[in-house]
Design a protein around this motif. Structure first.
Motif: not given
Length: 232
Positions: A144-145, A160-164
């Motif tokens: 996911d990174l 990958t989902d736009g979060s941090k």
């Protein structure tokens, strides 16, 4: 080096202590022994460390309960255990090395070299990064990174989902753990190689890596040729 040994068998703990002193010599600043999970967790909460040496069976308690907390910290973790069948899982959690019991000083020194960046860790396949979130430990799948940005002694994880997310380990330490699939493209960026869609040169001799999601990251001048060769 500031080192914590987590081992419930006194004889083995003293042996690890003696070998650690012999290997690091004058570079060893402090060395602490803990024989229970509770003692180790309390010490971790209140003391800065460089390295944790962890047994997985502590008087019947599961060392993995501590491992999740340990691998989310800014220090490196090396497991020393007779439970060889747990090695793959330990590596997936993000430990630096797994030293099986019985062991000798040469094997322990080999593990320490990984902590001081003298030996490649290409064979280590970390599958998770443990992060602290809302006072709890959460395992983040490496898949996911997307990329990592250095933030002083910390690192920002871009997913990958736009979060941090924020990680307590520095960019340098994460580079060491993720060398099998990520590449240092700039002093401040570590990127998943498979996520790079395009590498180009812009006016002013600026080097850019365009990712699959459209984001553009800088490439260091000294990194460009090597990165392009690996990417192609």
């Amino acid at each position: 080096m500031k080192v914590l040994i987590v081992e419930d068998e006194s004889r083995i703990a003293k042996r690890i202590e003696r070998m650690t002193q012999d290997i690091f010599g004058n570079d060893l600043q402090s060395l602490t022994l803990a024989n229970t999970l509770q003692q180790a967790l309390k010490f971790l909460e209140n003391n800065p460390l460089d390295l944790v040496l962890l047994d997985l069976n502590l008087n019947g308690e599961n060392g993995f309960d501590l491992l999740k907390t340990a691998v989310s910290g800014s220090f490196d973790t090396i497991v020393i255990s007779a439970y060889k069948d747990q090695a793959i899982t330990a590596f997936e959690y993000g430990v630096l090395d797994f030293v099986p019991k019985p062991f000798n000083q040469a094997r322990l020194e080999q593990a320490f070299k990984r902590s001081t960046y003298k030996e490649s860790t290409e064979s280590i396949k970390t599958k998770f990064l443990a992060i602290r979130k809302r006072q709890r430990i959460q395992l983040l799948p490496i898949e996911d990174l997307l990329y990592i940005k250095g933030a002083g002694v910390y690192a920002e994880l871009f997913l990958t989902d736009g979060s941090k997310e924020l990680h307590d380990k520095s960019l340098e330490k994460l580079e060491h753990l993720l060398s099998h699939s990520f590449e240092r493209i700039h002093k401040s960026y570590l990127v998943r190689m498979s996520a790079i869609k395009e590498i180009r040169v812009e006016s002013g001799s600026k080097y850019i890596a365009k990712l699959d999601n459209g984001e553009q990251l800088p490439i260091g001048r000294t990194k460009y040729k090597d990165l392009k060769a690996k990417w192609l």
